[in-house]
Design a protein around this motif. Structure first.
Motif, short mmCIF file in Angstrom:
data_model
loop_
_atom_site.label_atom_id
_atom_site.label_comp_id
_atom_site.label_asym_id
_atom_site.label_seq_id
_atom_site.Cartn_x
_atom_site.Cartn_y
_atom_site.Cartn_z
N GLY B 58 0.79 -1.23 0.00
CA GLY B 58 0.00 0.00 0.00
C GLY B 58 0.82 1.27 0.00
N LYS B 59 2.14 1.12 0.06
CA LYS B 59 3.00 2.31 0.08
C LYS B 59 3.60 2.50 -1.31
CE LYS B 59 6.89 3.49 2.32
NZ LYS B 59 7.96 2.58 2.60
N LYS B 60 3.61 3.77 -1.75
CA LYS B 60 4.08 4.03 -3.10
C LYS B 60 5.56 4.40 -3.10
CE LYS B 60 2.90 6.92 -7.04
NZ LYS B 60 2.22 8.14 -7.42
N THR B 61 6.32 3.77 -3.99
CA THR B 61 7.73 4.12 -4.14
C THR B 61 7.95 4.63 -5.56
OG1 THR B 61 8.22 2.24 -2.74
CG2 THR B 61 10.08 3.30 -3.82
N VAL B 62 8.75 5.68 -5.69
CA VAL B 62 9.00 6.26 -7.01
C VAL B 62 10.49 6.19 -7.33
CG1 VAL B 62 8.84 8.36 -8.40
CG2 VAL B 62 7.05 7.82 -6.76
N LEU B 63 10.78 5.82 -8.59
CA LEU B 63 12.16 5.81 -9.05
C LEU B 63 12.23 6.55 -10.38
CD1 LEU B 63 11.60 2.45 -8.18
CD2 LEU B 63 14.06 2.65 -8.25
N THR B 64 13.34 7.18 -10.63
CA THR B 64 13.52 7.75 -11.96
C THR B 64 14.16 6.69 -12.84
OG1 THR B 64 15.72 8.54 -11.43
CG2 THR B 64 13.92 10.06 -11.06
N VAL B 65 13.96 6.81 -14.15
CA VAL B 65 14.63 5.90 -15.07
C VAL B 65 14.92 6.66 -16.37
CG1 VAL B 65 12.46 4.95 -15.95
CG2 VAL B 65 14.53 3.63 -16.16
N PHE B 66 16.13 6.41 -16.90
CA PHE B 66 16.51 7.05 -18.16
C PHE B 66 16.98 5.98 -19.13
CE2 PHE B 66 17.17 10.08 -14.75
CZ PHE B 66 16.50 11.20 -15.22
N GLY B 67 16.07 5.54 -19.96
CA GLY B 67 16.41 4.57 -21.00
C GLY B 67 16.74 3.20 -20.45
N GLY B 68 16.72 2.22 -21.35
CA GLY B 68 17.07 0.87 -20.93
C GLY B 68 16.05 -0.14 -21.45
N PHE B 69 15.93 -1.24 -20.74
CA PHE B 69 15.03 -2.31 -21.15
C PHE B 69 14.23 -2.85 -19.97
CE2 PHE B 69 16.93 -2.50 -25.22
CZ PHE B 69 15.99 -3.15 -25.99
N ALA B 70 13.05 -3.32 -20.26
CA ALA B 70 12.27 -3.98 -19.21
C ALA B 70 11.91 -5.38 -19.67
CB ALA B 70 11.01 -3.19 -18.91
N GLU B 71 12.08 -6.32 -18.77
CA GLU B 71 11.67 -7.68 -19.05
C GLU B 71 10.58 -8.04 -18.05
OE1 GLU B 71 14.42 -10.80 -17.99
OE2 GLU B 71 12.65 -12.05 -18.16
N VAL B 72 9.39 -8.31 -18.57
CA VAL B 72 8.26 -8.58 -17.69
C VAL B 72 7.91 -10.05 -17.76
CG1 VAL B 72 5.86 -8.02 -17.22
CG2 VAL B 72 7.38 -6.27 -18.14
N GLY B 73 7.81 -10.69 -16.63
CA GLY B 73 7.36 -12.08 -16.56
C GLY B 73 6.14 -12.14 -15.68
N PRO B 74 5.55 -13.31 -15.54
CA PRO B 74 4.32 -13.41 -14.72
C PRO B 74 4.55 -13.03 -13.26
CG PRO B 74 4.95 -15.56 -15.62
CD PRO B 74 5.88 -14.56 -16.21
N ASP B 75 5.74 -13.35 -12.73
CA ASP B 75 5.95 -13.08 -11.31
C ASP B 75 7.14 -12.16 -11.05
OD1 ASP B 75 7.84 -14.76 -12.18
OD2 ASP B 75 7.72 -16.18 -10.52
N HIS B 76 7.71 -11.60 -12.13
CA HIS B 76 8.86 -10.71 -11.91
C HIS B 76 8.92 -9.64 -12.99
CE1 HIS B 76 10.55 -13.52 -14.88
NE2 HIS B 76 11.21 -12.45 -15.28
N VAL B 77 9.55 -8.53 -12.64
CA VAL B 77 9.86 -7.48 -13.62
C VAL B 77 11.32 -7.11 -13.41
CG1 VAL B 77 9.43 -5.12 -14.36
CG2 VAL B 77 7.52 -6.57 -13.69
N LYS B 78 12.10 -7.24 -14.48
CA LYS B 78 13.49 -6.83 -14.38
C LYS B 78 13.67 -5.59 -15.22
CE LYS B 78 15.49 -11.30 -13.47
NZ LYS B 78 16.12 -12.47 -14.08
N ILE B 79 14.18 -4.56 -14.59
CA ILE B 79 14.39 -3.32 -15.33
C ILE B 79 15.87 -3.05 -15.44
CG2 ILE B 79 14.03 -0.82 -15.27
CD1 ILE B 79 11.23 -1.33 -14.51
N LEU B 80 16.34 -3.03 -16.71
CA LEU B 80 17.74 -2.72 -16.96
C LEU B 80 17.78 -1.27 -17.38
CD1 LEU B 80 18.54 -5.78 -19.18
CD2 LEU B 80 19.56 -5.34 -16.99
N ALA B 81 18.14 -0.41 -16.48
CA ALA B 81 18.09 1.02 -16.78
C ALA B 81 19.47 1.54 -17.09
CB ALA B 81 17.51 1.78 -15.61
N ARG B 82 19.55 2.45 -18.04
CA ARG B 82 20.83 3.09 -18.29
C ARG B 82 21.22 3.91 -17.06
NH1 ARG B 82 20.01 5.58 -23.25
NH2 ARG B 82 20.86 3.80 -24.33
N GLU B 83 20.22 4.61 -16.53
CA GLU B 83 20.40 5.36 -15.29
C GLU B 83 19.12 5.25 -14.50
OE1 GLU B 83 21.88 9.48 -15.11
OE2 GLU B 83 22.70 9.03 -17.09
N SER B 84 19.24 5.15 -13.20
CA SER B 84 18.05 5.09 -12.37
C SER B 84 18.43 5.42 -10.94
CB SER B 84 17.43 3.69 -12.45
OG SER B 84 16.40 3.59 -11.50
N GLU B 85 17.53 6.06 -10.22
CA GLU B 85 17.76 6.28 -8.80
C GLU B 85 16.42 6.32 -8.07
OE1 GLU B 85 18.06 9.35 -11.37
OE2 GLU B 85 19.92 9.71 -10.28
#
Lengths: 351, 133
Positions: B58-85
């Motif tokens: 129920g708590k919201k978390t925010v991240l920045t992301v600048f380019g990259g790739f996302a791989e979405v599966g049924p139980d996982h999301v992998k985000i390969l970001a060029r830059e992120s914080e």
């Protein structure tokens, strides 16, 4: 024989040098640790990206509809390497043992093998003599082809062996073809080398800050991906020092793309959004960027390790030198004392 | 757990964020934002610049992301970001200062290339400030 004073001065100066090398060694050790951490923390990213590429390629192979996609070749169908682009990564500073020398040796070996493919603009032997016939000034020729033009003009004019000395590592066949090269140089040592050989690099970067590695990698990657898709280049190579361990760094020639080996993955039926072409278009520069970034990190880690080893050796050499000089100094001093005693004793004996 | 997604955000500098979340959103390069709920169909897509937001207990978390790739599966999301914080790692004052510096610099820059570069810095700063709100 050197006087006591001279030897003392000598010892002092060696001691100063030793302090400098010791400090440099410690700085390198700190930098090495930082650099190594960066290298380690990039590993998960790298392996995940490889996994994604494996997935996409597996998906691609299963789907014959996209077989004509030229970009996809970059990943698993190397085409004939007519034009290749080379990225040379050396260091800015010296005092790091054979770091740069070994690297540049590898570069020269690579050049001898691939000089045809690497330079886009060159003058062949016949062109060269044509040009001199049409009265193009030898200056212009020098400008165009650098060292080897002068070397070639040996036949008709008289520029003596100075040039051939400088270019000793190149046979004349490869020398004819230099000029504007399809190379990128990173690090002052690499850029000086290119200047010496007479190649104008496409891109040059000296005094690079580790924080800017990504930007540089991105710049090169985007241009390379662009040139690959338009067919200007058929392969991208990088030569850099690979960090095997803190005591061993070896120059490596790596074909960044087309991939040397394709990661294997069992194909999950991923939905490629928006479509396969776009995914390839994005994946290729991203992949090149990551690999170049890693190459830059490997190189800087190796550099610090090499410098640390070199400075360690220098410090212990200085220690040895101080020891032998001290011994020598003591002997000289003792000899002087003995001399004086003899003088006193023989003086007393006479009177 | 069936109703959670394992979210991992990785950059070349290291792992930025890793947690089980119940839903998330990320920006794609071409088609706006993607909202992901558990049991999503596997998707592979390039990322754009923007904010990743996820719900965790129920708590919201925010991240920045600048380019990259996302791989979405049924139980996982992998985000390969060029830059992120993560938003919590951002320093508002430093960003505000960088933003005003860049806005001053854009007036004095001459070449198109320089302007483009500074504009990129400005929009990155704005995005980061947005993440803090």
């Amino acid at each position: 024989m050197a006087s006591l004073q001279d030897i003392r001065r000598r010892i002092r100066s060696v001691k100063n040098t030793q302090q400098v090398t010791k400090a440099m060694k410690m700085i390198s050790a700190v930098k090495l640790r930082k650099s190594q951490e960066r290298l380690l923390s990039m590993r998960p990213f790298s392996s995940m990206l490889h996994n994604i590429i494996g997935q996409v390629v597996a998906r691609f192979e299963a789907d014959t509809e996209f077989a004509e996609n030229s970009l996809a070749q970059a990943f698993f169908q190397p085409r004939e390497e007519k034009n290749i682009h080379l990225v040379i990564i050396a260091s800015d500073k010296g005092l790091c043992g054979g770091f740069n020398a070994n690297l540049l040796k590898a570069v020269e070996a690579f050049f001898q093998e691939h000089s045809d493919q690497i330079t886009r603009y060159y003058l062949s032997h016949t062109h060269n003599s044509d040009l001199s016939d049409t009265g193009l000034s030898s200056n212009k020729l020098d400008f165009l082809t650098g060292l080897k033009a002068a070397r070639l003009s040996n036949s008709n004019s008289s520029t003596p062996a100075v040039v051939s000395q400088q270019s000793s590592s190149f046979d004349i066949g490869s020398l004819q073809k230099l000029g504007e090269g399809d190379i990128d140089v990173i690090g002052r040592r690499a850029s000086e080398w290119a200047k010496k050989i007479g190649i104008t690099p496409t891109f040059e970067s000296v005094s690079l800050n580790p924080n800017d590695y990504k930007d540089v990698a991105r710049k090169i990657a985007q241009r390379a991906a662009q040139e690959y898709s338009t067919g200007e280049i058929d392969a991208l190579y990088a030569i850099y020092n690979y960090f095997t361990s803190a005591v061993s760094q070896t120059p490596r020639v790596v074909r960044i793309f087309p991939l040397q080996e394709i990661p294997q993955a069992t194909a999950i039926q991923y939905l490629l959004e928006p479509d396969m072409d776009t995914v390839f278009n994005e994946l290729l520069p991203q992949y090149i960027e990551t690999e170049l970034y890693r190459a830059l990190l490997e190189s800087s880690t190796s550099e610090h390790a090499a410098r640390m080893a070199a400075m360690d050796k220098a410090t212990s050499n200085a220690g040895e030198m101080i020891d032998s000089l001290t011994l020598h100094m003591n002997k000289v001093r003792q000899a002087a004392i003995t001399n004086q005693i003899i003088e006193v004793v023989s003086g007393a004996a006479i009177s | 757990m069936d109703d959670s997604i394992q979210l991992e955000v990785v950059t070349p500098e290291g792992k930025v964020f890793s947690s089980d979340v119940s839903e998330l959103q990320f920006p794609t390069a071409f088609r706006g934002y993607y909202g992901i709920l558990p049991d999503h169909t596997p998707v592979l897509t390039p990322l754009g610049d923007g904010l990743i937001s996820c719900l965790h207990n129920g708590k919201k978390t925010v991240l920045t992301v600048f380019g990259g790739f996302a791989e979405v599966g049924p139980d996982h999301v992998k985000i390969l970001a060029r830059e992120s914080e993560t938003a919590s790692s951002l320093d508002r004052e430093a960003i505000t200062k960088k933003l005003s510096d860049a806005e001053n610099a854009v007036k004095s820059s001459i070449t198109y290339e320089d302007q483009q570069k500074i504009q990129a810095v400005i929009s990155a700063c704005k995005l980061r400030l947005h993440a803090l709100e």
